[in-house]
Design a protein around this motif. Structure first.
Motif, PDB file in Angstrom:
ATOM      1  N   ALA A  54      41.325  15.217  50.826  1.00 54.95           N
ATOM      2  CA  ALA A  54      40.716  15.964  51.931  1.00 54.95           C
ATOM      3  C   ALA A  54      41.799  16.731  52.690  1.00 54.95           C
ATOM      4  N   ILE A  55      41.406  17.846  53.282  1.00 57.43           N
ATOM      5  CA  ILE A  55      42.333  18.656  54.062  1.00 57.43           C
ATOM      6  C   ILE A  55      42.437  18.039  55.454  1.00 57.43           C
ATOM      7  N   ALA A  56      43.521  17.296  55.642  1.00 58.66           N
ATOM      8  CA  ALA A  56      43.734  16.600  56.903  1.00 58.66           C
ATOM      9  C   ALA A  56      44.224  17.547  57.988  1.00 58.66           C
ATOM     10  N   ASP A  57      44.963  18.600  57.580  1.00 65.47           N
ATOM     11  CA  ASP A  57      45.460  19.558  58.561  1.00 65.47           C
ATOM     12  C   ASP A  57      45.778  20.863  57.849  1.00 65.47           C
ATOM     13  N   ILE A  58      45.765  21.933  58.608  1.00 67.45           N
ATOM     14  CA  ILE A  58      46.041  23.272  58.093  1.00 67.45           C
ATOM     15  C   ILE A  58      46.738  24.081  59.165  1.00 67.45           C
ATOM     16  N   GLY A  59      47.585  24.967  58.716  1.00 69.11           N
ATOM     17  CA  GLY A  59      48.204  25.935  59.604  1.00 69.11           C
ATOM     18  C   GLY A  59      48.474  27.205  58.830  1.00 69.11           C
ATOM     19  N   PHE A  60      48.633  28.295  59.550  1.00 72.70           N
ATOM     20  CA  PHE A  60      49.003  29.536  58.891  1.00 72.70           C
ATOM     21  C   PHE A  60      49.965  30.309  59.768  1.00 72.70           C
ATOM     22  N   GLU A  61      50.779  31.119  59.104  1.00 70.24           N
ATOM     23  CA  GLU A  61      51.761  31.959  59.772  1.00 70.24           C
ATOM     24  C   GLU A  61      51.667  33.343  59.162  1.00 70.24           C
ATOM     25  N   GLY A  62      52.152  34.312  59.877  1.00 63.93           N
ATOM     26  CA  GLY A  62      52.209  35.657  59.334  1.00 63.93           C
ATOM     27  C   GLY A  62      51.665  36.674  60.305  1.00 63.93           C
ATOM     28  N   ALA A  63      51.386  37.844  59.759  1.00 60.75           N
ATOM     29  CA  ALA A  63      50.887  38.942  60.579  1.00 60.75           C
ATOM     30  C   ALA A  63      49.956  39.804  59.744  1.00 60.75           C
ATOM     31  N   GLY A  64      48.964  40.333  60.407  1.00 62.56           N
ATOM     32  CA  GLY A  64      48.029  41.216  59.732  1.00 62.56           C
ATOM     33  C   GLY A  64      47.173  41.924  60.749  1.00 62.56           C
ATOM     34  N   CYS A  65      46.276  42.745  60.244  1.00 59.95           N
ATOM     35  CA  CYS A  65      45.355  43.453  61.121  1.00 59.95           C
ATOM     36  C   CYS A  65      44.378  42.457  61.750  1.00 59.95           C
ATOM     37  N   ALA A  66      43.558  42.954  62.651  1.00 58.13           N
ATOM     38  CA  ALA A  66      42.619  42.084  63.368  1.00 58.13           C
ATOM     39  C   ALA A  66      41.675  41.357  62.418  1.00 58.13           C
ATOM     40  N   ILE A  67      41.179  42.049  61.397  1.00 55.61           N
ATOM     41  CA  ILE A  67      40.229  41.426  60.466  1.00 55.61           C
ATOM     42  C   ILE A  67      40.904  40.319  59.677  1.00 55.61           C
ATOM     43  N   SER A  68      42.099  40.579  59.145  1.00 58.05           N
ATOM     44  CA  SER A  68      42.753  39.551  58.325  1.00 58.05           C
ATOM     45  C   SER A  68      43.165  38.349  59.169  1.00 58.05           C
ATOM     46  N   THR A  69      43.641  38.582  60.372  1.00 57.70           N
ATOM     47  CA  THR A  69      44.030  37.470  61.248  1.00 57.70           C
ATOM     48  C   THR A  69      42.806  36.659  61.664  1.00 57.70           C
ATOM     49  N   ALA A  70      41.729  37.335  62.023  1.00 59.04           N
ATOM     50  CA  ALA A  70      40.502  36.625  62.409  1.00 59.04           C
ATOM     51  C   ALA A  70      39.945  35.831  61.240  1.00 59.04           C
ATOM     52  N   SER A  71      39.958  36.402  60.055  1.00 63.04           N
ATOM     53  CA  SER A  71      39.452  35.697  58.881  1.00 63.04           C
ATOM     54  C   SER A  71      40.285  34.446  58.604  1.00 63.04           C
ATOM     55  N   ALA A  72      41.615  34.564  58.713  1.00 65.33           N
ATOM     56  CA  ALA A  72      42.497  33.412  58.509  1.00 65.33           C
ATOM     57  C   ALA A  72      42.224  32.329  59.558  1.00 65.33           C
ATOM     58  N   SER A  73      42.041  32.743  60.798  1.00 65.88           N
ATOM     59  CA  SER A  73      41.767  31.797  61.878  1.00 65.88           C
ATOM     60  C   SER A  73      40.445  31.061  61.651  1.00 65.88           C
ATOM     61  N   MET A  74      39.407  31.825  61.320  1.00 63.66           N
ATOM     62  CA  MET A  74      38.095  31.216  61.087  1.00 63.66           C
ATOM     63  C   MET A  74      38.130  30.297  59.866  1.00 63.66           C
TER      64      MET A  74
END
Length: 163
Positions: A55-75
């Motif tokens: 199971a995915i106990a935790d997740i994180g992400f780093e980086g930079a992108g446009c509003a759509i890509s960042t929002a999609s990664a966050s969601m």
């Protein structure tokens, strides 16, 4: 897309872009990592997962992108935390169907708002990048993921509703 749904779409994208969840985070004990980069538009993300007992106990992400890509990664990061690896893979496939074919497979809950990306066809690749990076991490693939063809011209990436 009706005006109420368009407003919700824009509000959600802007919120997750301004306040991305699980951002700048590499969870302690991360076991799976992947990198994605689109050389055409310069969106770039690293996804870090800690998988415990399937199971995915935790997740994180780093980086930079446009509003759509960042929002999609966050969601995405919110949606898969606590899910089994198999559930996360099914969600990847459902989101890929939603974003590329306008047809979700299964109940996507809050993620269904990303169907609004179809109003901006040049942005579909932006919205799918983080999901492809997630899939690469789940499969322990080491090569950098990209959803762009390096010969394509760079798309203009305006923030919907930020006029």
């Amino acid at each position: 897309m009706n005006m109420d749904l368009r407003s919700l779409y824009e509000e959600t994208i802007l919120d997750h872009n301004r306040n991305p969840r699980n951002f700048l985070k590499n969870p302690p004990g991360s076991t799976h990592h992947a990198h994605g980069f689109n050389p055409v538009c310069n969106d770039e993300f690293f996804v870090h997962l800690r998988i415990d007992d399937g199971a995915i106990a935790d997740i994180g992400f780093e980086g930079a992108g446009c509003a759509i890509s960042t929002a999609s990664a966050s969601m995405m990061s919110e949606a898969i935390k606590g899910k089994s690896v198999e559930q996360a893979k099914r969600l990847f496939h459902s989101m890929h169907e939603l974003l590329t074919n306008e047809g979700p497979t299964g109940d996507l809950g809050k993620l269904a708002i990303l169907a609004g990306v179809h109003e901006y066809p040049m942005r579909v690749k932006c919205a799918t990048l983080a999901w492809h990076v997630l899939n690469a991490a789940l499969e322990s693939r080491q090569q950098t993921v990209s959803t762009e063809d390096e010969q394509e011209p760079a798309p203009y990436c305006p923030v919907p509703g930020a006029d």
